[in-house]
Design an enzyme around this catalytic site. Sequence first.
Site, PDB file in Angstrom:
ATOM      1  N   ASP A   1      -2.205  -0.932   5.812  1.00 36.48           N
ATOM      2  CA  ASP A   1      -2.541  -0.559   7.147  1.00 36.48           C
ATOM      3  C   ASP A   1      -4.015  -0.183   7.521  1.00 36.48           C
ATOM      4  O   ASP A   1      -4.574  -0.272   8.737  1.00 36.48           O
ATOM      5  CB  ASP A   1      -1.829   0.727   7.469  1.00 36.48           C
ATOM      6  CG  ASP A   1      -2.182   1.910   6.561  1.00 36.48           C
ATOM      7  OD1 ASP A   1      -2.728   1.760   5.685  1.00 36.48           O
ATOM      8  OD2 ASP A   1      -1.732   2.970   6.753  1.00 36.48           O
TER       9      ASP A   1
ATOM     10  N   ASP B   1       0.709  -1.111  -0.089  1.00 38.24           N
ATOM     11  CA  ASP B   1       0.228  -0.001   0.107  1.00 38.24           C
ATOM     12  C   ASP B   1       1.076   1.150  -0.013  1.00 38.24           C
ATOM     13  O   ASP B   1       2.173   1.065   0.626  1.00 38.24           O
ATOM     14  CB  ASP B   1      -0.772   0.074   1.513  1.00 38.24           C
ATOM     15  CG  ASP B   1      -1.728   0.927   1.372  1.00 38.24           C
ATOM     16  OD1 ASP B   1      -2.145   1.498   0.467  1.00 38.24           O
ATOM     17  OD2 ASP B   1      -1.995   1.646   2.441  1.00 38.24           O
TER      18      ASP B   1
ATOM     19  N   ASP C   1      -7.402  -2.573   3.204  1.00 39.66           N
ATOM     20  CA  ASP C   1      -6.519  -3.659   2.950  1.00 39.66           C
ATOM     21  C   ASP C   1      -6.569  -4.983   3.396  1.00 39.66           C
ATOM     22  O   ASP C   1      -5.866  -5.978   3.034  1.00 39.66           O
ATOM     23  CB  ASP C   1      -5.017  -3.191   3.435  1.00 39.66           C
ATOM     24  CG  ASP C   1      -4.441  -1.864   2.877  1.00 39.66           C
ATOM     25  OD1 ASP C   1      -4.940  -1.623   1.623  1.00 39.66           O
ATOM     26  OD2 ASP C   1      -4.061  -1.074   3.510  1.00 39.66           O
TER      27      ASP C   1
END
Length: 982
Positions: free
Chosen positions: A559, A238, A563
């Site tokens: 995080d 990410d 996700d």
Amino acid sequence: THVMEGSGRMLVTAVGVNSQTGIIFTLLGAGGEEEEKKDKKGVKKGDGLQLPAADGVAASNAADSANASLVNGKMQDGNVDTSQSKAKQQDGAAAMEMQPLKSAEGGDADDKKKANMHKKEKSVLQGKLTKLAVQIGKAGLVMSAITVIILVLYFTVDTFVVNKKPWLPECTPVYVQYFVKFFIIGVTVLVVAVPEGLPLAVTISLAYSVKKMMKDNNLVRHLDACETMGNATAICSDKTGTLTTNRMTVVQAYISDVHYKEIPDPSSINAKTMELLVNAIAINSAYTTKILPPEKEGALPRQVGNKTECGLLGFVLDLKQDYEPVRTQVPEEKLYKVYTFNSVRKSMSTVIKLPDESFRMYSKGASEIVLKKCCKILNGAGEPRVFRPRDRDEMVKKVIEPMACDGLRTICVAYRDFPSSPEPDWDNENDILNDLTCICVVGIEDPVRPEVPEAIRKCQRAGITVRMVTGDNINTARAIAIKCGIIHPGEDFLCLEGKEFNRRIRNEKGEIEQERIDKIWPKLRVLARSSPTDKHTLVKGIIDSTHTEQRQVVAVTGDGTNDGPALKKADVGFAMGIAGTDVAKEASDIILTDDNFSSIVKAVMWGRNVYDSISKFLQFQLTVNVVAVIVAFTGACITQDSPLKAVQMLWVNLIMDTFASLALATEPPTETLLLRKPYGRNKPLISRTMMKNILGHAVYQLTLIFTLLFVGEKMFQIDSGRNAPLHSPPSEHYTIIFNTFVMMQLFNEINARKIHGERNVFDGIFRNPIFCTIVLGTFAIQIVIVQFGGKPFSCSPLQLDQWMWCIFIGLGELVWGQVIATIPTSRLKFLKEAGRLTQKEEIPEEELNEDVEEIDHAERELRRGQILWFRGLNRIQTQIRVVKAFRSSLYEGLEKPESRTSIHNFMAHPEFRIEDSQPHIPLIDDTDLEEDAALKQNSSPPSSLNKNNSAIDSGINLTTDTSKSATSSSPGSPIHSLETSL
């Protein structure tokens, strides 16, 4: 939600599975776990397989109706069914978005399986080791059986045939003692041959790694994740919060005709300009936006509210100023007029009344918009000077464009003074938002974490591809990817947006095709504007790909809650410990306690180290195995006695199993581990180089032991001790052989520290105190055993010169190791690798798990017959039950024509429950399980787009018309297998 201005007519909300959270939790398989709990309860209570009910009431009714009639059961299930199918039809777009690879149902079922994976699945390494241990164990068993048979035959033939002794009753106890002695020798050979230290070595290595990884800020939640990370070939990361700090920060500024490439020194800015700047930022921003002190020690200050405004407030703090006094002086209710930010204005302005009754307006916004409205700019002395269009073009070229090229968002801060009378017409925006004086232009970005570029470089050097998956726009994503080193100018790579990615991977019907994904993912480096589903699709696509010969092992970092699905799907999921949400942490395997991407590199290092530690241990253990078994076997065949006695063999076994696994499994990792490509899941545990080392050292040890066995007594002028009667005292000759054998193992343990053919076996030996302690400790205990062990250890004390010879021969191992290292492995064509999972066992574990959930490789070998029996019996039982069920349901159907429903509900009814025995054995057919899962989710023919699930599309309906039901069943469905067997 902060409503600033404007009017609305309608509020559209999405609920349940259609909302963003619903989609995320569907992908996470949260429903699967609840259903599992229900199933477990159901099995205990004695009621049947249950539908995932649409509402709790229906579910509880279905669960509690164990004694209800079939009709009621069917009716209730029918209601649940129809409501579900309605929901399904309404889905439409959401179903499309939710749909992971191939089909929503199939994907979901897989995910549920995956949810339980950690409980049931043996890791790849354990699979390889179990297989290897079984093979070695079988060989050991055969050797020990042959040893016992040869000893017994030799003794009986020699005693009763050659020497023609009769079997006297009074001699029976003596003969029995001989036979017991032979049996003990056989058992000893078996004990030495079976590598019971292997599972111990894995556990020690993993547990030790996990403990040490904690110091490297990796909190490991699942043990096998540590080992899997060593094989990782791809990391999908990410962007926000993982590669960057998730804090908008001003990094460049243009103030008083100077372009500062970093935060300027407060003393270099004119006091007037500074005051205007602080006021403009503090007043002209939402008062809900603040910068608060950090929650945890060592963390950064918390940014609350609009991220861009937080960046500007942070800039004020960086200039050693404070915005709070300004806000206290001009509270929110004193603001005269506020023009809030919207997409048309692209700027925000706030008007305040000054003490002299005049007005001042502060404005900020996108630099290209606000600069066009500026006619003055503050110079170095803090005085306004004329700002002509020519100056503006020059500023755009020299300041704004370079900032934009660095991936910065440029914001211009300006102000304007109005007289007290006449009061301006505040509604005439065009006149008001004009003739501004520019205070400064700042460049804002979400900065890359300082350690990330180096960490990514290490990953790429180690053969791991790093991909960035982000919700941000493509230009920002590309700029950050270049800064991180994910993409390098001039390389052949792809940067896609979520929409384009979806367009490329879906066919005309909107289904995702693996072949299409295979064309994209090898070159894909940046996926921007991506939804949680896109992330999940990409990860699943890479894992399922057969594009490369090795199956890709994917790690995912994230995080946020969005996700979660990708973290869950990945082979190893990394969640951020500080910034991460609970959902992300729950779905992950490893938590990075310092939110630092470089901790991932440490995890890779430890993962590879686990593999290497096991290989080192195997190299050492197999050398001892081969030598000990051959010595015991040959000695027994030639001299009718094993040169290494039972208790001595057990001591050797202790050295090579328990101590060696402790010593070799606790080697700390080195940076050199990151200089080679990933092994891949199909990497053999014993490479050809290791095989060369094992055989080479075995040859050296066997040669010397047999030399000592046959000519040792002449060398040392001692009694041979061969063919000694039953209870004779221990001989020096056999003690020397035992001592030499142990010394060779001790020095070979140092050789075993290197498995890739390195020459310097002492490299880094003092970094591992456990290894040094164990080697020295074993040596000390060996001295005690030889000198003071006496009869129990079959040892006779040795002289100093004899000890020197033993140690000298042992030291020869190190010299011999150098000789072996000189021989090129490529020349030795006969060497084979060992400890590889066969292609059949390399099926993705999910499928493997579907068949035999808790049966590992060793058990599978032993239990194949039982499984077939169980399966046969269960199939017959099932068929009898189904026939009965058919009859009763048909009669019910004739009485109540409206009670038509799918076969699944009928199966779900308590009376026709199929006993689910533990461990799980497929009953009807392997394919039926998947169909069953599909039916469970979608019991009426859906309007979804998938054509992959025959069970769904055949739309199995149980009706009163038997011919109809027969035609509607398709090959492969439960009814079809029933018909064929009938």
